[in-house]
Enzyme design. Structure first.
Site, PDB file in Angstrom:
ATOM      1  N   ASP A 166       0.797  -1.225   0.000  1.00 60.02           N
ATOM      2  CA  ASP A 166       0.000   0.000   0.000  1.00 60.02           C
ATOM      3  C   ASP A 166       0.828   1.273   0.000  1.00 60.02           C
ATOM      4  O   ASP A 166       0.365   2.330   0.411  1.00 60.02           O
ATOM      5  CB  ASP A 166      -0.911  -0.019   1.235  1.00 60.02           C
ATOM      6  CG  ASP A 166      -0.129  -0.302   2.510  1.00 60.02           C
ATOM      7  OD1 ASP A 166       1.087  -0.064   2.515  1.00 60.02           O
ATOM      8  OD2 ASP A 166      -0.730  -0.755   3.506  1.00 60.02           O
ATOM      9  N   HIS A 196      14.287   5.276  11.783  1.00 62.66           N
ATOM     10  CA  HIS A 196      13.912   5.412  10.361  1.00 62.66           C
ATOM     11  C   HIS A 196      14.718   6.559   9.756  1.00 62.66           C
ATOM     12  O   HIS A 196      15.052   7.511  10.448  1.00 62.66           O
ATOM     13  CB  HIS A 196      12.404   5.702  10.288  1.00 62.66           C
ATOM     14  CG  HIS A 196      11.805   5.518   8.926  1.00 62.66           C
ATOM     15  ND1 HIS A 196      11.941   6.444   7.925  1.00 62.66           N
ATOM     16  CD2 HIS A 196      11.050   4.506   8.411  1.00 62.66           C
ATOM     17  CE1 HIS A 196      11.305   6.017   6.852  1.00 62.66           C
ATOM     18  NE2 HIS A 196      10.758   4.845   7.109  1.00 62.66           N
ATOM     19  N   HIS A 210       7.445   5.308  12.476  1.00 58.90           N
ATOM     20  CA  HIS A 210       7.629   6.118  11.256  1.00 58.90           C
ATOM     21  C   HIS A 210       6.315   6.630  10.650  1.00 58.90           C
ATOM     22  O   HIS A 210       6.328   7.495   9.787  1.00 58.90           O
ATOM     23  CB  HIS A 210       8.376   5.320  10.181  1.00 58.90           C
ATOM     24  CG  HIS A 210       7.544   4.210   9.567  1.00 58.90           C
ATOM     25  ND1 HIS A 210       6.666   4.439   8.539  1.00 58.90           N
ATOM     26  CD2 HIS A 210       7.430   2.903   9.858  1.00 58.90           C
ATOM     27  CE1 HIS A 210       6.077   3.307   8.214  1.00 58.90           C
ATOM     28  NE2 HIS A 210       6.513   2.353   8.995  1.00 58.90           N
ATOM     29  N   ARG A 268       3.253   8.245   8.971  1.00 61.93           N
ATOM     30  CA  ARG A 268       3.001   9.639   8.611  1.00 61.93           C
ATOM     31  C   ARG A 268       1.971  10.294   9.544  1.00 61.93           C
ATOM     32  O   ARG A 268       2.152  11.423   9.984  1.00 61.93           O
ATOM     33  CB  ARG A 268       2.466   9.685   7.177  1.00 61.93           C
ATOM     34  CG  ARG A 268       3.035  10.755   6.298  1.00 61.93           C
ATOM     35  CD  ARG A 268       2.689  10.452   4.855  1.00 61.93           C
ATOM     36  NE  ARG A 268       3.888  10.096   4.102  1.00 61.93           N
ATOM     37  CZ  ARG A 268       4.597  10.938   3.362  1.00 61.93           C
ATOM     38  NH1 ARG A 268       4.237  12.188   3.257  1.00 61.93           N
ATOM     39  NH2 ARG A 268       5.667  10.536   2.713  1.00 61.93           N
ATOM     40  N   GLU A 327      -2.064   5.092   3.170  1.00 64.59           N
ATOM     41  CA  GLU A 327      -2.032   3.674   2.765  1.00 64.59           C
ATOM     42  C   GLU A 327      -3.423   3.071   2.553  1.00 64.59           C
ATOM     43  O   GLU A 327      -3.604   2.241   1.659  1.00 64.59           O
ATOM     44  CB  GLU A 327      -1.231   2.849   3.783  1.00 64.59           C
ATOM     45  CG  GLU A 327       0.274   3.109   3.758  1.00 64.59           C
ATOM     46  CD  GLU A 327       0.709   4.342   4.549  1.00 64.59           C
ATOM     47  OE1 GLU A 327      -0.171   5.018   5.133  1.00 64.59           O
ATOM     48  OE2 GLU A 327       1.906   4.648   4.573  1.00 64.59           O
ATOM     49  N   GLU A 366      -0.289  -8.923  -1.111  1.00 61.08           N
ATOM     50  CA  GLU A 366      -0.809  -8.359   0.152  1.00 61.08           C
ATOM     51  C   GLU A 366      -2.067  -7.528  -0.128  1.00 61.08           C
ATOM     52  O   GLU A 366      -2.209  -6.391   0.326  1.00 61.08           O
ATOM     53  CB  GLU A 366       0.239  -7.515   0.874  1.00 61.08           C
ATOM     54  CG  GLU A 366      -0.039  -7.308   2.347  1.00 61.08           C
ATOM     55  CD  GLU A 366       1.014  -6.432   3.034  1.00 61.08           C
ATOM     56  OE1 GLU A 366       1.075  -5.232   2.773  1.00 61.08           O
ATOM     57  OE2 GLU A 366       1.769  -6.967   3.858  1.00 61.08           O
TER      58      GLU A 366
HETATM   59  C1  UD1 Z   1       6.985   4.846   3.180  1.00 59.19           C
HETATM   60  C2  UD1 Z   1       5.549   4.448   2.852  1.00 59.19           C
HETATM   61  C3  UD1 Z   1       4.910   3.738   4.035  1.00 59.19           C
HETATM   62  C4  UD1 Z   1       5.793   2.610   4.554  1.00 59.19           C
HETATM   63  C5  UD1 Z   1       7.186   3.136   4.828  1.00 59.19           C
HETATM   64  C6  UD1 Z   1       8.094   2.030   5.243  1.00 59.19           C
HETATM   65  C7  UD1 Z   1       4.231   5.882   1.364  1.00 59.19           C
HETATM   66  C8  UD1 Z   1       3.349   7.047   1.255  1.00 59.19           C
HETATM   67  N1  UD1 Z   1       4.743   5.606   2.567  1.00 59.19           N
HETATM   68  O1  UD1 Z   1       6.916   5.858   4.184  1.00 59.19           O
HETATM   69  O2  UD1 Z   1       3.659   3.193   3.638  1.00 59.19           O
HETATM   70  O3  UD1 Z   1       5.225   2.097   5.728  1.00 59.19           O
HETATM   71  O4  UD1 Z   1       7.707   3.740   3.636  1.00 59.19           O
HETATM   72  O5  UD1 Z   1       9.254   2.496   5.859  1.00 59.19           O
HETATM   73  O6  UD1 Z   1       4.503   5.224   0.395  1.00 59.19           O
HETATM   74  N2  UD1 Z   1      14.576   8.491   3.503  1.00 59.19           N
HETATM   75  C9  UD1 Z   1      15.918   8.402   3.217  1.00 59.19           C
HETATM   76  N3  UD1 Z   1      16.427   7.181   2.868  1.00 59.19           N
HETATM   77  C10 UD1 Z   1      15.691   6.057   2.814  1.00 59.19           C
HETATM   78  C11 UD1 Z   1      14.310   6.157   3.122  1.00 59.19           C
HETATM   79  C12 UD1 Z   1      13.772   7.390   3.452  1.00 59.19           C
HETATM   80  O7  UD1 Z   1      16.629   9.388   3.252  1.00 59.19           O
HETATM   81  O8  UD1 Z   1      16.214   4.977   2.514  1.00 59.19           O
HETATM   82  C13 UD1 Z   1      13.991   9.822   3.897  1.00 59.19           C
HETATM   83  C14 UD1 Z   1      13.873  10.812   2.735  1.00 59.19           C
HETATM   84  O9  UD1 Z   1      14.127  12.112   3.233  1.00 59.19           O
HETATM   85  C15 UD1 Z   1      12.406  10.676   2.346  1.00 59.19           C
HETATM   86  C16 UD1 Z   1      11.768  10.457   3.704  1.00 59.19           C
HETATM   87  O10 UD1 Z   1      12.682   9.621   4.397  1.00 59.19           O
HETATM   88  O11 UD1 Z   1      11.935  11.833   1.691  1.00 59.19           O
HETATM   89  C17 UD1 Z   1      10.400   9.831   3.698  1.00 59.19           C
HETATM   90  O12 UD1 Z   1      10.329   8.686   2.873  1.00 59.19           O
HETATM   91  P1  UD1 Z   1       8.910   8.232   2.246  1.00 59.19           P
HETATM   92  O13 UD1 Z   1       9.113   7.009   1.424  1.00 59.19           O
HETATM   93  O14 UD1 Z   1       8.246   9.382   1.605  1.00 59.19           O
HETATM   94  O15 UD1 Z   1       8.029   7.927   3.522  1.00 59.19           O
HETATM   95  P2  UD1 Z   1       8.106   6.796   4.613  1.00 59.19           P
HETATM   96  O16 UD1 Z   1       7.639   7.394   5.889  1.00 59.19           O
HETATM   97  O17 UD1 Z   1       9.405   6.133   4.540  1.00 59.19           O
HETATM   98  N1  UDP Z   2      13.056  -3.689   9.506  1.00 59.48           N
HETATM   99  C1  UDP Z   2      14.405  -3.823   9.206  1.00 59.48           C
HETATM  100  N2  UDP Z   2      15.317  -3.021   9.868  1.00 59.48           N
HETATM  101  C2  UDP Z   2      14.934  -2.138  10.828  1.00 59.48           C
HETATM  102  C3  UDP Z   2      13.551  -1.995  11.125  1.00 59.48           C
HETATM  103  C4  UDP Z   2      12.637  -2.789  10.430  1.00 59.48           C
HETATM  104  O1  UDP Z   2      14.784  -4.614   8.359  1.00 59.48           O
HETATM  105  O2  UDP Z   2      15.810  -1.468  11.394  1.00 59.48           O
HETATM  106  C5  UDP Z   2      12.076  -4.513   8.763  1.00 59.48           C
HETATM  107  C6  UDP Z   2      11.074  -5.285   9.597  1.00 59.48           C
HETATM  108  O3  UDP Z   2      11.585  -6.556   9.928  1.00 59.48           O
HETATM  109  C7  UDP Z   2       9.847  -5.351   8.693  1.00 59.48           C
HETATM  110  C8  UDP Z   2       9.970  -4.110   7.815  1.00 59.48           C
HETATM  111  O4  UDP Z   2      11.286  -3.616   8.009  1.00 59.48           O
HETATM  112  O5  UDP Z   2       9.898  -6.476   7.829  1.00 59.48           O
HETATM  113  C9  UDP Z   2       8.956  -3.088   8.227  1.00 59.48           C
HETATM  114  O6  UDP Z   2       9.215  -1.886   7.575  1.00 59.48           O
HETATM  115  P1  UDP Z   2       8.605  -0.513   8.035  1.00 59.48           P
HETATM  116  O7  UDP Z   2       8.262  -0.562   9.476  1.00 59.48           O
HETATM  117  O8  UDP Z   2       9.543   0.536   7.565  1.00 59.48           O
HETATM  118  O9  UDP Z   2       7.299  -0.398   7.122  1.00 59.48           O
HETATM  119  P2  UDP Z   2       5.796  -0.945   7.278  1.00 59.48           P
HETATM  120  O10 UDP Z   2       5.847  -2.409   7.472  1.00 59.48           O
HETATM  121  O11 UDP Z   2       5.170  -0.206   8.412  1.00 59.48           O
HETATM  122  O12 UDP Z   2       5.183  -0.553   5.991  1.00 59.48           O
END
Ligand code: UD1
Ligand code: UDP
Length: 385
Positions: free
Chosen positions: A96, A242, A209, A211, A132, A118
């Site tokens: 999602d 995160h 993490h 939103r 999501e 999923e």
């Molecule tokens: C995204 C997903 C969320 C999921 C989460 C898993 C959407 C809208 N959200 O949210 O559903 O649960 O990923 O973690 O799709 N960033 C980095 N490096 C990385 C990752 C993130 O620098 O490897 C920073 C960047 O500044 C980026 C910000 O994190 O702009 C947010 O990342 P984003 O993918 O927009 O949102 P998440 O909260 O990670």
């Molecule tokens: N995870 C990981 N390293 C971490 C924290 C989480 O590999 O430091 C894994 C965790 O085992 C799970 C996935 O990341 O499988 C969950 O990701 P996240 O919480 O970012 O996203 P969500 O599941 O909420 O979409």
């Protein structure tokens, strides 16, 4: 030979797509072309590395503090150019995230069938989790093959009048990934974590993490953790932070100087799942962690008001506690200090899968292309221990 294109962009999609990628790559029936959007960067690459997956295409769309519309437009634009050159016979999207819905839309507009892994999770609140809940509902409307992880998610799809013949109950591939990875008992690269694992001290593992929790709710989580750290000097709180700077700015300031709080970079999947197996209590707002921890018998306190994953709540290993600071402190205290409360939640259950989700996924895709037949749907009873 049909070409199937798994498309993903974030850490959880990568973890849950990895078993599907492996199954497609090992199948003589399909060509598998892996495309990543790069919605995440470090956190995505970390997963591909551990599963030994080298993407064929990488759109590298990430921007610091990116917006939802930015992720959507860069993904659709990038994929459309890719599809114009070389259209696959089907795409597979997972979950999602905005990557998954953008990829589904881009494929649908090009007439490419969408396979949704999923499928059918619903919180029944359009704004929580945001975005999501909307993302997965939109994807369901334009999907040709729905891979529902549980019978509950299948029922959700049927209630939306989606055709039953297009729905398969596979189990969640996260359990395939978890079983495969935990079995390896990978070492921690950070010696501090190895020491914690060996110390026998109680461990509270925390991830956050979401939103909709960002801002004041997440600052409250930071304050709650600081209070727990002070009240329980023998406890170690492990918090892999995160990468999102908005998350770090909210949670970390309250934890400065707390010697029993260990803040790390995102852990590689092998290390995180090992820390899960070491932890006594898990406090999280993550979707994937809600699915994994019950399988390892770890009580999970979920910092959300609702969940699209009711199965482990019903099984008693997951409790929804919201983000109120006082409530977080009280619930963690109860699990750490009341053996009866702990025992009531610490049961290993497997409502989300039996480790054969990728096999069922491959069989369903084979049937879709007239190359084979589906296998028996996953039922939680099959996996019960
Ligand atoms: C995204 C997903 C969320 C999921 C989460 C898993 C959407 C809208 N959200 O949210 O559903 O649960 O990923 O973690 O799709 N960033 C980095 N490096 C990385 C990752 C993130 O620098 O490897 C920073 C960047 O500044 C980026 C910000 O994190 O702009 C947010 O990342 P984003 O993918 O927009 O949102 P998440 O909260 O990670
Ligand atoms: N995870 C990981 N390293 C971490 C924290 C989480 O590999 O430091 C894994 C965790 O085992 C799970 C996935 O990341 O499988 C969950 O990701 P996240 O919480 O970012 O996203 P969500 O599941 O909420 O979409």
């Amino acid at each position: 030979m049909p070409t199937i294109m798994p498309i993903y962009g974030t850490r959880p999609e990568a973890i849950k797509m990895a078993p599907i990628v492996k199954a497609l790559q090992n199948s003589p029936d399909f060509e598998c072309v892996v495309t990543v959007t790069g919605q995440h960067r470090e956190m995505l690459d970390q997963v591909n590395e551990i599963f030994d997956i080298v993407p064929d295409h990488d759109l590298n769309i990430i921007q610091p503090r990116q917006t939802l519309n930015g992720i959507l437009t860069r993904t659709v634009e990038g994929l459309d150019a890719l599809f114009a050159e070389n259209a696959p016979d089907a795409v597979v999207v997972q979950g999602d995230t905005t990557t998954s819905t953008a990829a589904a839309i881009a494929a649908f507009y090009r007439g490419i069938p969408v396979i949704h892994a999923e499928a059918g999770l619903r919180s029944f609140n359009l704004f929580s989790p945001f975005p999501e809940e909307a993302n997965r509902k939109i994807t369901s409307q334009i999907t040709s093959l729905h891979l529902a992880p549980t019978s509950t998610s299948k029922e959700n799809l049927l209630r939306e009048a989606l055709p039953e013949e297009d729905i398969v109950v596979t189990g969640n591939t996260v359990i395939d990934a978890l079983l495969h990875t935990v079995a390896k008992q990978l070492p921690f690269t950070d010696p501090q974590l190895e020491e914690i694992a060996a110390s026998g001290r109680k461990v509270l593992l925390v991830t956050t993490h979401r939103r909709e929790n960002q801002g004041e709710a997440m600052r409250g989580v930071g304050r709650a953790l600081a209070r727990i750290a002070e009240a329980e000097p023998e406890l170690v709180i492990v918090l892999p932070a995160h990468r999102n700077p908005v998350v770090r700015e909210a949670v970390l300031p309250a934890l400065e100087g707390k010697t029993n709080v260990v803040v790390t970079e995102p852990m590689a999947y092998g290390e995180f799942t090992r820390m899960l197996s070491v932890a006594d209590v898990v406090l999280t707002d993550s979707g994937g962690v809600q699915e994994e921890a019950p399988s390892l018998g770890k009580p999970v306190l979920v910092m959300r008001e609702n969940t699209e994953r009711p199965e482990a709540v019903h099984a008693g290993t997951v409790k929804l506690i919201g983000t109120d600071e006082e409530r977080i402190v009280a619930e963690v205290d109860a699990l750490l200090n009341d053996p009866a409360a702990y025992a009531a939640m610490a049961n290993a259950v497997n409502p989300y899968g039996d480790g054969r989700a990728a096999e069922r996924t491959l069989a369903a895709i084979e049937q879709m292309f007239g190359l084979g037949h589906r296998i028996e749907d996953f039922t939680a009873a099959v996996a019960a221990r």
